[in-house]
Write a protein that holds these residues in place. Sequence first.
Motif, PDB file in Angstrom:
ATOM      1  N   GLU A   1     -35.869  43.298   3.218  1.00  0.00           N
ATOM      2  CA  GLU A   1     -34.776  43.884   2.435  1.00  0.00           C
ATOM      3  C   GLU A   1     -35.114  43.870   0.937  1.00  0.00           C
TER       4      GLU A   1
ATOM      5  N   LYS B   1     -37.613  46.598   0.128  1.00  0.00           N
ATOM      6  CA  LYS B   1     -36.985  47.918   0.048  1.00  0.00           C
ATOM      7  C   LYS B   1     -36.319  48.127  -1.308  1.00  0.00           C
ATOM      8  N   MET B   2     -35.676  47.077  -1.809  1.00  0.00           N
ATOM      9  CA  MET B   2     -34.942  47.189  -3.071  1.00  0.00           C
ATOM     10  C   MET B   2     -35.854  47.151  -4.290  1.00  0.00           C
ATOM     11  N   HIS B   3     -37.055  46.629  -4.141  1.00  0.00           N
ATOM     12  CA  HIS B   3     -37.965  46.444  -5.271  1.00  0.00           C
ATOM     13  C   HIS B   3     -38.195  47.739  -6.045  1.00  0.00           C
ATOM     14  N   ASP B   4     -38.455  48.836  -5.338  1.00  0.00           N
ATOM     15  CA  ASP B   4     -38.742  50.100  -6.012  1.00  0.00           C
ATOM     16  C   ASP B   4     -37.518  50.709  -6.680  1.00  0.00           C
ATOM     17  N   THR B   5     -36.332  50.394  -6.181  1.00  0.00           N
ATOM     18  CA  THR B   5     -35.117  50.966  -6.772  1.00  0.00           C
ATOM     19  C   THR B   5     -34.623  50.161  -7.961  1.00  0.00           C
ATOM     20  N   MET B   6     -35.138  48.949  -8.136  1.00  0.00           N
ATOM     21  CA  MET B   6     -34.687  48.096  -9.229  1.00  0.00           C
ATOM     22  C   MET B   6     -35.883  47.488  -9.948  1.00  0.00           C
ATOM     23  N   PRO B   7     -36.692  48.324 -10.599  1.00  0.00           N
ATOM     24  CA  PRO B   7     -37.862  47.766 -11.278  1.00  0.00           C
ATOM     25  C   PRO B   7     -37.455  46.881 -12.456  1.00  0.00           C
TER      26      PRO B   7
END
Length: 81
Positions: A57, A60-66
């Motif tokens: 999870e 997945k979030m890493h790219d949306t919240m740099p």
Amino acid sequence: MDLQIAKWGNSLALRIPADYVRRLGIKEGDHVQADLTADGGISIRAAKWDRAAFVRELEKMHDTMPVTESVIEELRRGARY
């Protein structure tokens, strides 16, 4: 998310949205851990925490919240130790 408390026998119940159930990897009959938080909230988590699912999870979030260098520096400046 705004949830509604409902009567269930002599107790109160809270329905957990299906998306949350999938993310937690829980099913009917599983046990959860509930704790009161310092700010007056309730924390509910699966009793058997699936670390691998949590890592997926986060990935997945890493790219949306740099997190850029400026954000890190701002956090450091505002940190209270």
